[in-house]
Structures are given as C-alpha cells and as structure tokens.
Enzyme design. Structure first.
Site, short mmCIF file in Angstrom:
data_model
loop_
_atom_site.label_atom_id
_atom_site.label_comp_id
_atom_site.label_asym_id
_atom_site.label_seq_id
_atom_site.Cartn_x
_atom_site.Cartn_y
_atom_site.Cartn_z
N GLY A 210 -4.09 16.56 -9.22
CA GLY A 210 -3.15 15.73 -8.63
C GLY A 210 -1.65 16.43 -9.05
O GLY A 210 -0.76 16.61 -8.02
N GLY B 26 -8.30 11.73 -7.16
CA GLY B 26 -8.97 12.74 -7.96
C GLY B 26 -8.59 12.56 -9.48
O GLY B 26 -7.76 11.79 -10.11
N GLU C 151 -16.33 18.56 -1.93
CA GLU C 151 -17.42 19.63 -1.48
C GLU C 151 -18.91 19.05 -1.83
O GLU C 151 -19.66 19.32 -0.89
CB GLU C 151 -17.13 20.86 -2.37
CG GLU C 151 -15.93 21.64 -2.29
CD GLU C 151 -14.87 21.21 -3.23
OE1 GLU C 151 -14.31 21.99 -3.96
OE2 GLU C 151 -14.55 19.95 -3.39
N CYS D 219 -12.62 5.41 -11.61
CA CYS D 219 -11.31 5.63 -12.05
C CYS D 219 -10.78 4.56 -12.76
O CYS D 219 -10.09 4.78 -13.91
CB CYS D 219 -10.29 6.04 -11.02
SG CYS D 219 -10.38 4.85 -9.49
N GLU E 111 -10.44 11.02 -20.37
CA GLU E 111 -11.11 10.39 -19.39
C GLU E 111 -12.76 11.12 -19.34
O GLU E 111 -12.77 12.39 -18.96
CB GLU E 111 -10.64 10.56 -17.89
CG GLU E 111 -11.36 9.74 -17.07
CD GLU E 111 -10.81 9.50 -15.43
OE1 GLU E 111 -10.54 8.45 -14.86
OE2 GLU E 111 -10.23 10.59 -15.10
N GLU F 179 -3.55 8.70 -6.67
CA GLU F 179 -4.26 8.03 -7.20
C GLU F 179 -5.36 8.68 -8.43
O GLU F 179 -6.23 9.46 -7.73
CB GLU F 179 -5.09 7.00 -6.35
CG GLU F 179 -5.74 5.62 -7.08
CD GLU F 179 -7.10 5.55 -7.42
OE1 GLU F 179 -7.31 5.93 -8.54
OE2 GLU F 179 -8.24 5.49 -6.79
#
Length: 493
Positions: A233, A228, A178, A284, A385, A250
C-alpha cells in the site's frame, strides 16, 4: 485439458501478448486449475487508454442513476444464478471452506443490490447561499478507477470495489491477485452478459510489479483502490503521487480482542475462535491478539483450548471442514517461519504450530490452529501481521492496561471488547484506535457500514455511502437566480 485464462479488454476476451503464464493452484491438493496470463505494461497502458476513452464518451458516465442501478441489478442476478459455480471456484482456488465461500458470494450479490438501491435514493444538496444565489452540491464520477484486490477474499473484495465504482459512473480496471483469478474471470463472464457498455469494465491478469505498478503510476487513472499489505500500500501511494490521483487503501492489521473478567466466557471463547480461525486467519481484521483479564485467564484458556482442539481442518470442499487450506506454499512457509520466530523469542506454544501432514492433507497447505502465551509486546509475533491461524494471548490487570495494550500497535484496523458491563464495554471500545470494532461479537458487519482503518491500516473507506464517496468528485454549482451586472471595476474619473 488445461484451461488458459484470458484478459477482458474493451468487451473482448483476448490472449496476452506475453507467452509466459502462471499456474493457478488448488491449495488443498496442489492441483493445477488453470494457466493465467501475465499482462504486459503495454497491454496495461492500452487498457487504461480504452477505459479513459470510454469514460469520456459518456456511454456509462452520463447514464442516469436509475439506468446504472438497473445494470447493477443485472450483475447481482447473474451472480445469484451462478452462485454454486462461483462458490466451487472460490473453494478450489482460495482453499476456504464451502460455508465461507458461499457466504462471500452471497455477500457479493447483496453488495450490488445495495449500491443499486443507494443510487436510486441518492439526492443532490441544494440551498440558498445568498439572496438570489442558489447553490447545488453534486456528485460526479472520477474517471478511470484502478481496482487491485487481494487473494484472501477474491470475489468479495472485487465486488466491494466494482459495485460502488460502477455505481458512481466510472470506467474500471480490475486486477485480481495473481494466484486467485478464477472467480474474477467468472464474474466478468457474468458482466459480459449484462447491458454494461463495452469498454467500461476491463480485467487484467498479471503481476503487481507490472500491472499494479502501471495502474498506480498512470496519469490516465484517476483513483486507485487497493486492499492488501501495508508495505505494498505504501508503494502504491508513492506511485500514485505523479498525478495526485485519489488513493483508497485497506491494509494490514494486528487486531486486539479484549476479554474482561465480567464477560460471558462461553460467548467470548466462541467469538475469539471465530475471530482468528475463520478463513484460517487469512483475514485482515482477524483477532490475532487476545487480551484476557488476569482473574479469568486460567478458566478462559482451559475452555479456549478445549474448543480449539476440536476444529476440523481439511479441504474446503469437504462439508465437515471448519478451517481450510493456506492459500499458497509461499504463504504457508511464511506463517511457519513466524511460528519458529515465536519459539525463538521465548513465547510459550500451547497448541499447534505445525504443518498438517495426515494422509488426506499432506498434498495441501494446511497448518494447525496455533496458540502462543507468555508473550511480550516487543515480540515480532505480537507486533507483526502473521496472516494465518496463529493467535497470541496476553493478560492485563485493569481497564487502562487493556486500552494501552490494545493501542500498542502500528495498526488500527479492528478490535473488540467482551464484557457484560455495557457502559464499560462502550467506554473502552471508543478508546480503541481502530476503524472496525465490536462489542460482544467479532467479524459481524453489514454492507451499509464503512470498512477501513486508522494508522498504517490504511486510508479511505469501503462499503456504505462512504464507499460510494471514494469513487466520486464533489462539485459546487452556484446559480444566479436574478443575474445583475456586478460593476466591480467601475473605473475612476
């Protein structure tokens, strides 16, 4: 004058029926770049129907590989012709530096050229299964591909999905993040000028909870590819279970970068900095966990901090900037929250940790390169993360300790080893449970190589021939060369 973005459906640019819009922000100064629509569920369902009808018509799915390759090359040439504009849009909308954005756009056009070449060299498999029975193994497009991309590499992640999905003969629906739709819109303006038939490629701008969820749930969509967070996911995978559509994911990472005492220290420092601070750590595969052998810890830290302190943080459009802005205020605050958590957990903050509020930066979302030491494996800043310019440094004694620490994570996306003992380096990297790995470098890769992870870092692979496989069905065709009646049911007399 404010620019109002549109949806691209069935070859036409249209306004969404939803009057609500979202401001598209420049993270370097909080300036409003454009107003983005929020497509509705009904618009998404209509778009899926158009994509399905277009696929079934055969106008693209039944074209020869050579014909599809020609269109991919047209798109690549269009990207090359607008390289500067796409680079500027990426810098403005994402906050990354000019150097990073230009590399992304260049990689994007090369990805289209790679898949055009791969198409022209892909051959079916044929063999004699039994006497007079010839078997063919062929690849066919899956149907409608829903492509959902993140905000950290807006154009590159879009192309990593679009190029192989179109190469395979599918109809596609792209939903960019977005907050970073600008290069996706420009890319579709380029696609519009090619010979791709109307209705093959759609662009929907909107929220994940409406557009993304509808794509994932729809029985009209045959494959969903998402890049993402692991949490999103998991939700996409659950939503896709309705018609058992293929899912390619991924996802997140907390990647280890192992520095042995026999490593070239200067080389290791150079790549360790690049591994975490490139893209402001919003990558990532970032090497967010440094594992340094005890013998060289002091000398490594000294050199690491010396160079980290010289990193030039600033607006991406400044040619001197080496690290750009955080993509949004929301994400900046999330990173700052993690830094506070690290302090509260007892980790030692030895560099950075603050929002940068110098005169030329205070309007933007900038965070200092941040380094924590004295961390333990149970700390949140080690396990979760952060997705920002924050690195945690741990020490280890022996090779086995390094392997244990490297694999002590729910993730398995990337990892690296630095050592001048090649046998040891290869031995260790083979034991690191991750899909993308390096020896004596970090982040270097190619379009020919499969991209994806183990464990909660996802399923499936992007890029290379493996990326094309994600958008194809495999069919066997058995041909009788000398057909004879089988007489299986002869009847009893």
């Amino acid at each position: 004058m404010t620019k109002y973005l549109k949806l691209f459906i069935n070859g036409e640019w249209i306004h969404s029926a939803n009057p609500e819009t979202q401001d598209v922000i420049n993270p370097a100064n909080q300036g409003v770049i454009a107003k983005a629509p929020k497509a509705t569920k009904a618009e998404t369902e209509k778009t899926i129907h158009i994509a399905k009808s277009t696929f079934e018509s055969g106008v693209w799915s039944e074209r020869t590989p050579g014909e599809r390759a020609e269109v991919l090359l047209q798109i690549a040439n269009g990207i090359e012709a607008h390289l500067n504009e796409l680079t500027e849009l990426e810098v403005m909308n994402n906050g990354k530096t000019i150097r990073e954005a230009e590399a992304d756009v260049t990689d994007a056009l090369n990805t289209f050229r790679y898949y055009a070449s791969l198409l022209q060299n892909q051959t079916d498999e044929t063999f004699e299964a039994e006497k007079d029975l010839q078997t063919m193994i062929v690849k066919e497009p899956m149907g409608v591909a829903g492509l959902i991309v993140p905000w950290n590499f807006p154009i590159l992640m879009s192309v990593w999905k679009i190029a192989p999905a179109l190469a395979a003969g599918n109809s596609i629906i792209l939903k960019p993040a977005e907050i970073t739709p600008m290069t996706a819109v420009k890319l579709y303006e380029i696609i519009e000028q090619t010979d791709l038939p109307k209705g093959v490629a759609q662009l929907l701008l909107g929220t994940g909870s409406v557009v993304g969820q509808t794509i994932a749930e729809s029985e009209g969509v045959d494959v969903v590819s998402f890049t993402g967070s692991t949490q999103v996911g998991q939700r996409i995978m659950q939503a896709a279970a309705g018609n058992l559509k293929k899912v390619s994911l991924e996802l997140g990472g907390k990647s280890p970068n192992i520095i042995f005492n026999d490593a070239d220290i200067d080389l290791a420092v150079d790549y360790a900095l690049f591994g975490i601070f490139m893209g402001a750590g919003q990558v990532c595969t970032s090497g967010s966990r440094l594992l340094v052998q005890e013998d060289i810890y002091a000398s490594f830290i000294e050199k690491y901090l010396e160079k980290a302190k010289t990193i030039q943080v600033g607006p991406g459009n400044n040619v001197n900037s080496e690290m750009g802005a955080i993509v949004s205020e929301k994400h900046m605050n999330s990173i700052l929250d993690y830094i506070q958590v690290g302090k509260e957990e007892g980790a030692r903050l030895i560099l950075g940790g603050n929002r940068m509020e110098e005169v030329d930066l205070k309007k933007g979302f900038f965070i200092e390169p941040t380094v924590f030491t004295d961390v333990t494996s149970d700390m949140r800043i080690v396990r979760e993360e952060i997705f920002g310019p924050v690195v945690v440094i741990q020490t280890f004694k022996e090779e086995e300790d390094a392997i244990h620490l490297a694999n002590d994570t729910d993730y398995g996306l990337a990892g690296a080893v630095f050592s001048q003992d090649q046998a040891k380096a290869i031995r260790v990297i083979k034991k690191v449970r991750a899909g993308i790995t390096w020896v004596n470098n970090y982040h270097l890769s190619s379009v020919q190589s499969p991209w994806g992870g183990y464990k909660t870092s996802g399923i499936g692979r992007s890029l290379g021939k493996y990326g094309l496989d994600e958008y194809q069905e495999t069919k066997q065709i058995n041909i009788s060369m000398n057909a004879e009646q089988l007489d299986w049911f002869e009847g009893k007399k």
